[in-house]
Write an enzyme that holds these catalytic residues in place. Structure first.
Site, PDB file in Angstrom:
ATOM      1  N   LYS A   1       8.342 -41.469  -7.161  1.00 37.20           N
ATOM      2  CA  LYS A   1       8.149 -41.029  -5.775  1.00 37.20           C
ATOM      3  C   LYS A   1       9.314 -41.452  -4.898  1.00 37.20           C
ATOM      4  CE  LYS A   1       3.140 -41.084  -5.782  1.00 37.20           C
ATOM      5  NZ  LYS A   1       1.926 -41.664  -5.211  1.00 37.20           N
TER       6      LYS A   1
ATOM      7  N   GLY B   1       3.043 -67.883   3.282  1.00 36.89           N
ATOM      8  CA  GLY B   1       4.162 -67.301   4.026  1.00 36.89           C
ATOM      9  C   GLY B   1       3.659 -66.600   5.281  1.00 36.89           C
TER      10      GLY B   1
ATOM     11  N   GLY C   1       9.174 -63.888   1.462  1.00 42.47           N
ATOM     12  CA  GLY C   1      10.495 -63.277   1.679  1.00 42.47           C
ATOM     13  C   GLY C   1      10.823 -62.224   0.650  1.00 42.47           C
ATOM     14  N   ARG C   2      11.958 -61.549   0.838  1.00 47.53           N
ATOM     15  CA  ARG C   2      12.335 -60.418  -0.007  1.00 47.53           C
ATOM     16  C   ARG C   2      13.712 -60.653  -0.609  1.00 47.53           C
ATOM     17  NH1 ARG C   2       8.691 -56.656  -0.815  1.00 47.53           N
ATOM     18  NH2 ARG C   2      10.322 -55.108  -1.057  1.00 47.53           N
TER      19      ARG C   2
ATOM     20  N   ASP D   1      18.257 -53.388   3.100  1.00 48.59           N
ATOM     21  CA  ASP D   1      17.791 -54.740   2.745  1.00 48.59           C
ATOM     22  C   ASP D   1      18.766 -55.536   1.890  1.00 48.59           C
ATOM     23  OD1 ASP D   1      15.513 -54.165   4.138  1.00 48.59           O
ATOM     24  OD2 ASP D   1      14.120 -54.526   2.493  1.00 48.59           O
TER      25      ASP D   1
ATOM     26  N   ALA E   1      13.286 -51.377   8.305  1.00 46.11           N
ATOM     27  CA  ALA E   1      13.528 -49.978   7.957  1.00 46.11           C
ATOM     28  C   ALA E   1      14.510 -49.315   8.923  1.00 46.11           C
ATOM     29  CB  ALA E   1      12.201 -49.222   7.959  1.00 46.11           C
TER      30      ALA E   1
ATOM     31  N   HIS F   1       1.004 -45.592  36.552  1.00 46.23           N
ATOM     32  CA  HIS F   1      -0.216 -46.393  36.658  1.00 46.23           C
ATOM     33  C   HIS F   1      -1.422 -45.550  36.260  1.00 46.23           C
ATOM     34  CE1 HIS F   1      -2.997 -49.356  38.247  1.00 46.23           C
ATOM     35  NE2 HIS F   1      -3.624 -48.371  38.874  1.00 46.23           N
TER      36      HIS F   1
HETATM   37  C1  LIG Z   1       4.573 -55.002   3.338  1.00 46.79           C
HETATM   38  C2  LIG Z   1       5.815 -54.603   4.072  1.00 46.79           C
HETATM   39  C3  LIG Z   1       5.717 -54.075   5.343  1.00 46.79           C
HETATM   40  C4  LIG Z   1       6.861 -53.717   6.032  1.00 46.79           C
HETATM   41  N1  LIG Z   1       6.725 -53.207   7.289  1.00 46.79           N
HETATM   42  C5  LIG Z   1       7.824 -52.867   7.988  1.00 46.79           C
HETATM   43  C6  LIG Z   1       7.713 -52.312   9.283  1.00 46.79           C
HETATM   44  O1  LIG Z   1       6.615 -52.139   9.802  1.00 46.79           O
HETATM   45  N2  LIG Z   1       8.834 -51.967   9.931  1.00 46.79           N
HETATM   46  C7  LIG Z   1      10.077 -52.147   9.375  1.00 46.79           C
HETATM   47  O2  LIG Z   1      11.072 -51.825  10.016  1.00 46.79           O
HETATM   48  N3  LIG Z   1      10.215 -52.675   8.142  1.00 46.79           N
HETATM   49  C8  LIG Z   1       9.120 -53.030   7.439  1.00 46.79           C
HETATM   50  N4  LIG Z   1       9.262 -53.524   6.175  1.00 46.79           N
HETATM   51  C9  LIG Z   1      10.622 -53.655   5.606  1.00 46.79           C
HETATM   52  C10 LIG Z   1      11.109 -52.287   5.101  1.00 46.79           C
HETATM   53  O3  LIG Z   1      10.199 -51.792   4.158  1.00 46.79           O
HETATM   54  C11 LIG Z   1      12.491 -52.441   4.484  1.00 46.79           C
HETATM   55  O4  LIG Z   1      13.348 -53.050   5.416  1.00 46.79           O
HETATM   56  C12 LIG Z   1      13.053 -51.072   4.104  1.00 46.79           C
HETATM   57  O5  LIG Z   1      12.222 -50.429   3.170  1.00 46.79           O
HETATM   58  C13 LIG Z   1      14.453 -51.233   3.514  1.00 46.79           C
HETATM   59  O6  LIG Z   1      14.947 -49.987   3.208  1.00 46.79           O
HETATM   60  P1  LIG Z   1      16.083 -49.769   2.119  1.00 46.79           P
HETATM   61  O7  LIG Z   1      16.449 -48.327   2.230  1.00 46.79           O
HETATM   62  O8  LIG Z   1      17.121 -50.785   2.269  1.00 46.79           O
HETATM   63  O9  LIG Z   1      15.393 -50.065   0.703  1.00 46.79           O
HETATM   64  P2  LIG Z   1      13.998 -49.753   0.037  1.00 46.79           P
HETATM   65  O10 LIG Z   1      13.041 -49.139   0.980  1.00 46.79           O
HETATM   66  O11 LIG Z   1      13.581 -50.993  -0.650  1.00 46.79           O
HETATM   67  O12 LIG Z   1      14.350 -48.653  -1.039  1.00 46.79           O
HETATM   68  C14 LIG Z   1      15.207 -48.904  -2.111  1.00 46.79           C
HETATM   69  C15 LIG Z   1      15.026 -47.809  -3.148  1.00 46.79           C
HETATM   70  O13 LIG Z   1      16.052 -47.927  -4.121  1.00 46.79           O
HETATM   71  C16 LIG Z   1      15.508 -47.656  -5.418  1.00 46.79           C
HETATM   72  N5  LIG Z   1      16.392 -48.295  -6.394  1.00 46.79           N
HETATM   73  C17 LIG Z   1      16.678 -49.617  -6.501  1.00 46.79           C
HETATM   74  N6  LIG Z   1      17.589 -49.830  -7.475  1.00 46.79           N
HETATM   75  C18 LIG Z   1      17.883 -48.612  -7.990  1.00 46.79           C
HETATM   76  C19 LIG Z   1      18.758 -48.175  -9.004  1.00 46.79           C
HETATM   77  N7  LIG Z   1      19.555 -49.020  -9.657  1.00 46.79           N
HETATM   78  N8  LIG Z   1      18.797 -46.855  -9.300  1.00 46.79           N
HETATM   79  C20 LIG Z   1      18.020 -45.964  -8.622  1.00 46.79           C
HETATM   80  N9  LIG Z   1      17.176 -46.332  -7.633  1.00 46.79           N
HETATM   81  C21 LIG Z   1      17.130 -47.626  -7.316  1.00 46.79           C
HETATM   82  C22 LIG Z   1      14.123 -48.287  -5.325  1.00 46.79           C
HETATM   83  O14 LIG Z   1      13.260 -47.759  -6.304  1.00 46.79           O
HETATM   84  C23 LIG Z   1      13.706 -47.908  -3.900  1.00 46.79           C
HETATM   85  O15 LIG Z   1      13.047 -46.661  -3.870  1.00 46.79           O
HETATM   86  C24 LIG Z   1       8.131 -53.881   5.438  1.00 46.79           C
HETATM   87  C25 LIG Z   1       8.244 -54.400   4.148  1.00 46.79           C
HETATM   88  C26 LIG Z   1       7.098 -54.745   3.468  1.00 46.79           C
HETATM   89  C27 LIG Z   1       7.223 -55.295   2.080  1.00 46.79           C
END
Ligand SMILES: Cc1cc2nc3c(=O)[nH]c(=O)nc-3n(C[C@H](O)[C@H](O)[C@H](O)COP(=O)(O)OP(=O)(O)OC[C@H]3O[C@@H](n4cnc5c(N)ncnc54)[C@H](O)[C@@H]3O)c2cc1C
Length: 491
Positions: free
Chosen positions: A63, A205, A296-297, A336, A345, A470
């Site tokens: 997905k 956490g 943490g992540r 991230d 995000a 208001h």
């Molecule tokens: C429970 C939870 C709630 C959150 N709520 C919020 C919120 O409300 N607001 C907010 O701003 N942030 C929130 N975050 C943080 C947010 O989800 C992340 O900051 C955001 O998803 C980061 O986006 P990204 O594009 O860097 O990576 P990601 O969303 O982590 O996506 C990375 C993608 O890369 C793919 N991938 C990795 N390695 C490879 C590879 N070698 N080859 C092919 N594909 C690969 C993965 O499968 C994944 O689909 C939340 C996080 C969590 C865990």
């Protein structure tokens, strides 16, 4: 233009049969290959398509949407929405509504959440297609010099691009010696897949992820304990915000232990057992049906071939310049995995826009870290931007503080949610807005006005002149700006 040897399936007219033949093909490398389909990666790929770049996006999961869409922002806030509705039903009598024996059918709650995730994940697929982005399934590894190897069930292929964006995201950190399972020891992934509301939950956490799940499940009726090693919950927020959330959580009967340790985590027949060491050194055995680890992540920067490039790391995170360029020419990093920006995000998305604008020769305005909103979806909700009071003072700024409580806001009373406040941190001399910190009803929505004001470099005086409709919640924002000069009306 590069040439590459390929096996082609051809029709042999003499033999009247199909056969393989080897041919040299002219091969146009991609302008951009994006690795990862999270909010950083998919948005960057779409923008590149809009700019007319020949773009492909590689994703290892079936997905699209990454952490945010599949197991982060979207599913948690879907549950949160239902938790809020459920709570209103439970307390409907407060609003003069007799609602006898309301029932929570959690499998349906989960199905609704899954439906929202699927709808938006499919939506990402549609948007990529519309932007003419080629979607490639498989695990990507950098091979150096613009080459990427993609492994999938259908084999291995090598692709080539002038530019690469790394957007591989992050995964939950675990405590040493502990591994998640689908039953008792959970990360954000497994907890979102529960088929029933647990009777009790220990959350280790108290960052955004931990407190959000605590808030959601408490409202669904779970007995929740939060254990945080640092002296306060939501430790990156202004201290007043942490104090208020702590107070609200305790009022909601969420047990909060700060400056505390959780050790000896063991599975039992009924759930989990943890030794809690409180801040004054007392030890206690806690038991619960489930344990959520939210400490943490970890950036996904291992095993993706960075050793084949000049990309530099800082404690596992990728170092970039202000245009998101890594030390390897043509390789950008966003989201991230990036060192020095928060794991959010909207930060990932913005960084993607900057990287693509830069490679397309457009204006690529770097991120201003002081204008990144941060939202935590607890009850009450948190929204903040800019410097905390402590950070501003540590920078030697002379600050003036304006604070307005939601108790003085009529809309908050109508919503039955008047806990919390808005705090403005302003520069004493010129009224520059240094930071805004909100905890209260829709705090995560209300912060938008402050972000726009800061981006437009509006001063406190400008915000005092701004007319706020208001009765609205955001009137409280206007009142808080007035409070900087002791001029708020309703408190
Ligand atoms: C429970 C939870 C709630 C959150 N709520 C919020 C919120 O409300 N607001 C907010 O701003 N942030 C929130 N975050 C943080 C947010 O989800 C992340 O900051 C955001 O998803 C980061 O986006 P990204 O594009 O860097 O990576 P990601 O969303 O982590 O996506 C990375 C993608 O890369 C793919 N991938 C990795 N390695 C490879 C590879 N070698 N080859 C092919 N594909 C690969 C993965 O499968 C994944 O689909 C939340 C996080 C969590 C865990």
């Amino acid at each position: 233009m590069a040439r590459r040897g390929m096996e082609l399936l051809c029709y042999d007219a003499q033999k009247g049969a199909l056969r393989y033949t080897f041919a040299m093909m002219e091969f146009v490398p991609y302008d951009l290959i994006v690795i990862g389909s999270g909010p950083g990666g998919y948005s960057a790929a779409i923008r590149a398509g809009q700019y007319g770049l020949k773009t492909a996006l590689i994703e290892k999961q079936a997905k699209l949407g990454g952490t945010c869409l599949l197991v982060g922002c979207i599913p948690t806030k879907s549950l949160l929405q239902t938790a809020g509705v459920w709570e209103r039903f439970v307390h409907a009598d407060k609003e003069g509504i007799a609602c006898e024996n309301p029932r929570l059918e959690y499998p349906k709650v989960k199905a609704r959440k899954d439906g929202i995730v699927d709808k938006h994940s499919n939506g990402v697929g549609f948007l990529l297609k519309r932007a003419k982005v080629e979607r490639i399934s498989g695990f990507a590894t950098l091979k150096g010099n613009g080459k990427i190897e993609v492994k999938s069930d259908s084999g291995v292929q090598t692709l080539e691009a002038k530019n690469i964006i790394l957007a591989t995201g992050s995964e939950a950190r675990m405590l040493p010696g502990l591994a998640p399972d689908s039953d008792r020891i959970l990360t954000n992934i497994e907890i979102l897949d529960l088929s029933a509301v647990p009777k009790s939950l220990i959350v280790i956490g108290a960052g955004a992820v931990g407190v959000e799940f605590a808030s959601i499940f408490k409202r669904f009726g779970t007995d929740v304990t939060v254990i945080e090693m640092l002296p306060r919950i939501v430790p990156v927020e202004d201290e007043d915000i942490s104090k208020e959330l702590d107070r609200q959580f305790k009022k909601q009967k969420i047990r909060v232990e700060t400056g505390a340790r959780a050790d000896n985590i063991q599975k039992t027949d009924k759930g989990v057992k943890v030794t809690l060491t409180t801040k004054d050194g007392k030890q206690e055995q806690l038991e619960a049906e489930k344990l959520l680890v939210a400490v943490g992540r970890k950036p996904n920067t291992e095993g993706i071939g960075l050793e084949n490039t000049k990309v530099q790391l800082d404690r596992g995170f990728i170092k970039v310049d202000e245009r998101q360029r890594t030390a390897e020419p043509g390789v950008y990093a966003i989201g991230d995995i990036v060192a020095g920006t928060p794991q959010l995000a909207h930060v990932a998305t913005r960084e993607g826009m900057i990287a693509v604008a830069h490679m397309a020769g457009k204006d690529a305005v770097p991120i201003n870290k002081m204008r990144i909103p941060s939202c935590t979806y607890t009850e009450p909700g948190i929204g903040s931007v800019g410097l905390t009071e402590a950070q501003a003072r540590a920078q030697g700024r002379k600050v003036k503080i304006g604070k307005f409580p939601f108790a003085g806001n009529s809309r908050a009373s109508m919503l039955g949610s008047h806990d919390g406040f808005i705090k403005i941190v302003a520069d004493e001399q010129y009224g520059e807005i240094l930071g805004v910190h909100i905890i209260g009803p829709e705090g995560f929505e209300l912060i938008a006005e402050a972000v726009a004001a800061m981006e437009a470099e509006a001063t406190v005086d400008v915000m005092m002149q701004t007319i706020h409709a208001h009765p609205t919640l955001y009137e409280a924002v206007g009142e808080a700006f007035n409070a900087v000069y002791g001029l708020s009306i309703n408190a």
